[in-house]
Design an enzyme around this catalytic site. Sequence first.
Site, PDB file in Angstrom:
ATOM      1  N   PHE A 151       5.077  -8.180   6.137  1.00 30.11           N
ATOM      2  CA  PHE A 151       6.038  -6.548   5.457  1.00 30.11           C
ATOM      3  C   PHE A 151       6.864  -5.346   6.547  1.00 30.11           C
ATOM      4  CE2 PHE A 151       2.707  -4.105   5.123  1.00 30.11           C
ATOM      5  CZ  PHE A 151       2.860  -3.032   6.007  1.00 30.11           C
ATOM      6  N   LYS A 175       9.979 -18.693   5.373  1.00 30.12           N
ATOM      7  CA  LYS A 175       9.047 -17.636   4.451  1.00 30.12           C
ATOM      8  C   LYS A 175       9.031 -15.905   4.912  1.00 30.12           C
ATOM      9  CE  LYS A 175       5.787 -15.828   2.044  1.00 30.12           C
ATOM     10  NZ  LYS A 175       6.399 -14.203   1.936  1.00 30.12           N
ATOM     11  N   GLU A 178       7.662 -11.028   0.639  1.00 24.22           N
ATOM     12  CA  GLU A 178       8.261 -10.779  -0.064  1.00 24.22           C
ATOM     13  C   GLU A 178       8.726  -9.447  -0.208  1.00 24.22           C
ATOM     14  OE1 GLU A 178       5.439 -11.154   0.552  1.00 24.22           O
ATOM     15  OE2 GLU A 178       3.774 -11.479  -1.734  1.00 24.22           O
ATOM     16  N   ARG A 179       8.105  -8.476   0.252  1.00 26.78           N
ATOM     17  CA  ARG A 179       8.167  -6.967   0.073  1.00 26.78           C
ATOM     18  C   ARG A 179       9.892  -6.422   0.647  1.00 26.78           C
ATOM     19  NH1 ARG A 179       2.480  -4.568   1.086  1.00 26.78           N
ATOM     20  NH2 ARG A 179       1.896  -6.958   2.203  1.00 26.78           N
ATOM     21  N   SER A 228      -2.138 -10.005   7.215  1.00 31.20           N
ATOM     22  CA  SER A 228      -3.384  -9.982   7.949  1.00 31.20           C
ATOM     23  C   SER A 228      -4.682 -10.388   8.139  1.00 31.20           C
ATOM     24  CB  SER A 228      -3.781  -9.429   6.300  1.00 31.20           C
ATOM     25  OG  SER A 228      -3.945  -9.965   5.667  1.00 31.20           O
ATOM     26  N   CYS A 283       1.142  -3.393  13.665  1.00 25.97           N
ATOM     27  CA  CYS A 283       0.189  -4.218  14.350  1.00 25.97           C
ATOM     28  C   CYS A 283      -0.160  -3.058  16.145  1.00 25.97           C
ATOM     29  CB  CYS A 283       0.418  -5.093  14.046  1.00 25.97           C
ATOM     30  SG  CYS A 283       1.079  -6.557  15.898  1.00 25.97           S
ATOM     31  N   GLU A 385      -8.920  -1.816   9.406  1.00 24.16           N
ATOM     32  CA  GLU A 385      -7.238  -1.464   9.269  1.00 24.16           C
ATOM     33  C   GLU A 385      -6.746  -0.580   8.068  1.00 24.16           C
ATOM     34  OE1 GLU A 385      -4.516  -5.452   9.223  1.00 24.16           O
ATOM     35  OE2 GLU A 385      -3.641  -3.738  10.818  1.00 24.16           O
TER      36      GLU A 385
HETATM   37  P1  NAD Z   1      -0.467 -10.179   4.354  1.00 28.66           P
HETATM   38  O1  NAD Z   1      -0.612 -10.828   4.824  1.00 28.66           O
HETATM   39  O2  NAD Z   1      -0.078  -9.382   3.136  1.00 28.66           O
HETATM   40  O3  NAD Z   1       1.446 -11.359   4.676  1.00 28.66           O
HETATM   41  C1  NAD Z   1       1.858 -11.761   5.372  1.00 28.66           C
HETATM   42  C2  NAD Z   1       2.451 -12.984   5.200  1.00 28.66           C
HETATM   43  O4  NAD Z   1       1.265 -13.162   4.089  1.00 28.66           O
HETATM   44  C3  NAD Z   1       3.598 -12.563   4.137  1.00 28.66           C
HETATM   45  O5  NAD Z   1       4.732 -13.374   3.952  1.00 28.66           O
HETATM   46  C4  NAD Z   1       3.223 -12.924   2.704  1.00 28.66           C
HETATM   47  O6  NAD Z   1       3.725 -13.640   1.552  1.00 28.66           O
HETATM   48  C5  NAD Z   1       1.569 -13.711   2.898  1.00 28.66           C
HETATM   49  N1  NAD Z   1       0.345 -13.636   2.259  1.00 28.66           N
HETATM   50  C6  NAD Z   1      -0.008 -12.488   1.328  1.00 28.66           C
HETATM   51  N2  NAD Z   1      -1.159 -13.244   0.244  1.00 28.66           N
HETATM   52  C7  NAD Z   1      -1.149 -14.415   0.455  1.00 28.66           C
HETATM   53  C8  NAD Z   1      -1.864 -15.180   0.205  1.00 28.66           C
HETATM   54  N3  NAD Z   1      -2.846 -15.179  -0.823  1.00 28.66           N
HETATM   55  N4  NAD Z   1      -1.943 -16.786   0.372  1.00 28.66           N
HETATM   56  C9  NAD Z   1      -1.290 -17.172   1.505  1.00 28.66           C
HETATM   57  N5  NAD Z   1      -0.131 -15.863   1.705  1.00 28.66           N
HETATM   58  C10 NAD Z   1       0.132 -14.966   1.596  1.00 28.66           C
HETATM   59  O7  NAD Z   1       0.423  -9.155   5.438  1.00 28.66           O
HETATM   60  P2  NAD Z   1       1.337  -8.009   5.404  1.00 28.66           P
HETATM   61  O8  NAD Z   1       0.684  -6.475   4.916  1.00 28.66           O
HETATM   62  O9  NAD Z   1       2.384  -8.099   4.999  1.00 28.66           O
HETATM   63  O10 NAD Z   1       1.367  -7.601   6.998  1.00 28.66           O
HETATM   64  C11 NAD Z   1       0.436  -6.111   7.189  1.00 28.66           C
HETATM   65  C12 NAD Z   1      -0.346  -6.956   8.537  1.00 28.66           C
HETATM   66  O11 NAD Z   1       0.079  -7.627   9.237  1.00 28.66           O
HETATM   67  C13 NAD Z   1      -1.515  -5.900   8.787  1.00 28.66           C
HETATM   68  O12 NAD Z   1      -2.708  -6.530   8.855  1.00 28.66           O
HETATM   69  C14 NAD Z   1      -0.816  -6.159  10.257  1.00 28.66           C
HETATM   70  O13 NAD Z   1      -1.709  -5.821  11.438  1.00 28.66           O
HETATM   71  C15 NAD Z   1      -0.032  -7.832  10.622  1.00 28.66           C
HETATM   72  N6  NAD Z   1      -0.112  -7.965  11.654  1.00 28.66           N
HETATM   73  C16 NAD Z   1       0.031  -8.303  12.546  1.00 28.66           C
HETATM   74  C17 NAD Z   1       0.809  -9.185  13.605  1.00 28.66           C
HETATM   75  C18 NAD Z   1       0.436  -9.275  14.843  1.00 28.66           C
HETATM   76  O14 NAD Z   1       1.114 -10.123  15.624  1.00 28.66           O
HETATM   77  N7  NAD Z   1      -0.864  -9.278  14.764  1.00 28.66           N
HETATM   78  C19 NAD Z   1       1.932  -8.303  13.183  1.00 28.66           C
HETATM   79  C20 NAD Z   1       2.437  -7.223  12.431  1.00 28.66           C
HETATM   80  C21 NAD Z   1       1.661  -7.544  11.579  1.00 28.66           C
END
Ligand code: NAD
Length: 501
Positions: A151, A175, A178-179, A228, A283, A385
């Site tokens: 997101f 994909k 969704e937020r 994450s 991140c 985090e």
């Molecule tokens: P998230 O892991 O909750 O979601 C990321 C994606 O995974 C979304 O599209 C979501 O729909 C999907 N997802 C969520 N739960 C799932 C599941 N159980 N099974 C399959 N798919 C699932 O992350 P977020 O809250 O949207 O984003 C924030 C996180 O992303 C933070 O931890 C941040 O550090 C990380 N991030 C990392 C980088 C990097 O380059 N390392 C860059 C941006 C964000």
Amino acid sequence: MQTLPIIRHLIDGQLVTGGNRSQEVFNPATGQAEKRLLLADKLTVEQAIASAHAAYPAWRATPPLKRARVMSKLKVLLEENADAICALVTAEHGKVLGDALGELQRGIENVEYASYAPELLKGEHSKNVGTGVDSWSEFQALGVTAGITPFNFPVMVPLWMWPMAVACGNTFVLKPSERDPSSALLVAELALQAGLPPGVLNVVHGDKEAVDTLLGDKRVQAISFVGSTPIAEYIYATGCANGKRVQALGGAKNHAVVMPDADVPNAVSALMGAAYGSCGERCMAIPLVVAVGDATADAVVAGLKVEIAKMKVGPGTDASNDMGPLVTKQHFDKVKGYVDQGVAEGATLVVDGRNVQVPGHEAGYFLGACLFDHVKVGMKIYQEEIFGPVLGVMRVNTLQEAMDLIDAHEYGNGTCIFTRDGEAARYFTDHILVGMVGVNVPLPVPVAYHSFGGWKRSLFGDLSAYGPDAVRFYTKRKTITQRWPSAGVREGSVFSFPSTR
Ligand code: NAD
């Protein structure tokens, strides 16, 4: 019940419905649901994959220069539509408009890099590797590829992925989070306008069901994920077990070291943006300062206190605000819970942003900047985090002590050192176990023609995102060796292993 506008999927060049489930998309500055997002079921995702699969042969055969021209046109369309894209980002993510523009610009730079694809795909050639034998490596497309994005950079992170994937001749299923899904969808519609054929890029909205369908489908050759760490690890393990190429970028906890010789006022200014910009939902944000020496720590804390008092928190649509709301009520509660936890764990809460009020936006998810001093390694607010506007200061006596802390942490995304000492900076950059390192640069996010990736549990996979690594990630090397024997010359069989001995 109020009827909300529906956000649909983009499959085969058409906006379509699909899936019986849906969820509301909120404006975090008002706390109001403003749109309804359709959540794709297995069948809908399979339709998107089928569309990408059908579009692949013609797109793969399209000359790279023609594919690149679509990227050049898209760059112009993104610039022309910047206001509309940023408005969507701010309405769904909450970040201030100037920050949304910053992320869009970084995304555009990835589109620009993808437009160099003909140069990047030139391959490697060696003439006469043996007598009369030539050999070359070319980088061929994989087929259907997919991306799953977080997101916090709703427009930039998708642009890390699909422009290079399609410029290399692949087709793609995205994909988005969704937020805050609308900006990625608008960009995909602009790509169609720029000349991307239907099916080359498809967008499906959804949650675990959609992601699991992508992970399980044999037609999907490679998956890029950013999000994450627990989900990154799941995507990596499942995707690899299913025979796919996977890169999965995860979470972070980035430390900034402030040395006793640092220019403290400038370090404090830099830390303000790095800790509180985008409400700490980056991140590459800096949620931890490791001050070397108590005098350094006291000066940093005092400086931060003064600067935080000047900060303006409010809706991202007002250009005078420095920080908008957190993305959702659930995330607001989580971040606030970490602040409560830090107090309970015994860290000193120097600035408490928990009771911030934004007149006219009482239902928004606003949290003011929070600052902790005397954060210790055993605390949850150190280990985990938080992903919010919470900055912790730790006190150590030496640079080595600071580096040992950083190296022992499970994440290794970004870090930086503030110093005027070249020797210390060189030692730090050379030895620290982190993927992206800044020297007096708090957010060392690589530009589009380098690649982005952390170490340790911040990245699963061998290749980083965007830049040169993306060319390798979205292509397979094929090495061809050829000779053309002279007509009529009879050659004998050779049973020893071919070599130039
Ligand atoms: P998230 O892991 O909750 O979601 C990321 C994606 O995974 C979304 O599209 C979501 O729909 C999907 N997802 C969520 N739960 C799932 C599941 N159980 N099974 C399959 N798919 C699932 O992350 P977020 O809250 O949207 O984003 C924030 C996180 O992303 C933070 O931890 C941040 O550090 C990380 N991030 C990392 C980088 C990097 O380059 N390392 C860059 C941006 C964000």
